[in-house]
Scaffold this active site. Sequence first.
Site: not given
Length: 326
Positions: A20-23, A100
Amino acid sequence: MQQNANGSGGKMREIYVAGGCFWGVEELMRSVPGVVSATAGYANGFSAAAPSYAEVCSGRTGFAETVRVVYDPARVSLAALVFLFFRAIDPTDANGQGNDRGTQYRPGIYFTDEESAAVVRGVAEVERRRSEVFGVEVLPLRNFFPAEEGHQRYLERHPGGYCHIRPGLFAEARSLRVDPGRYERPSDAELSRMLAPEVFSVTQEGETDIPWMHPYAEEMRRGIYVDAVTGEPLFSSAAKYASSCGWPAFSETLDPQVVVFREDRSYGMRRTEVRSRAGDSHLGHVFSGDRESPSGVRFCVNGSALRFVPYGEMAEAGYGDLMDLV
């Protein structure tokens, strides 16, 4: 069988994880003691040139938001990182994670050498056993490009930024005590040979001990309780309490990450099953609101799924680093 968690040669190793979101994934991996660096980027796309964030978000590049993790195998095993990764994602969702959606947010683990591939595939097989649907890519790395600077250490610079990973998992990552790399699950064929019939029926077939029949129900000596299949430490005697349920009862696990939970609707009931992390052994169930438990939580565990290691034998048995938890 056991895998050495220390690796070889003292060299840094790398693995690439997409969830998912890499943050959030970057911050989670960077939280683990032994991780040297975590870099947000884009992996396994169609292009040989670095894409932009906007291009990746279009969903047409084939790239997945991915984190390159460089770690010291003398401090943390690859298995520990991969098991942690699976705790952060929904492995049944092949087209995104959380809010996401799209192929750019697909879950995947990408390796660069055969030694890493063997570990990743082994952990993925354990996790696959727990899911009716499994949507995580397990593939060689084709390409990787670091993301723009604004995406690096994003949550460190923006603590309130969007993240699909549950907050408590970051604290668990920082306080890792039990490394699953030391406790590899044997093959099904090996298990059928090595386990006593009652241990096999409980851990592999989900059966239940008869209450009060196992000696661990009333065992109150100082020590730890480990998975009877792999030896992975699960519970400390410090968390064991006298329960009227008839099975060994614990108020908490030795390390939050050593067990996984699954919904159990068998026998017309709705319960939460507890399984061991590395071995995927059926242990029992967990209940809340137990008046006998110091924490209100009761891990109701089959004695046949456990092996007790007395305090005086822990160091010799390889559990000396956990003696402060007993």
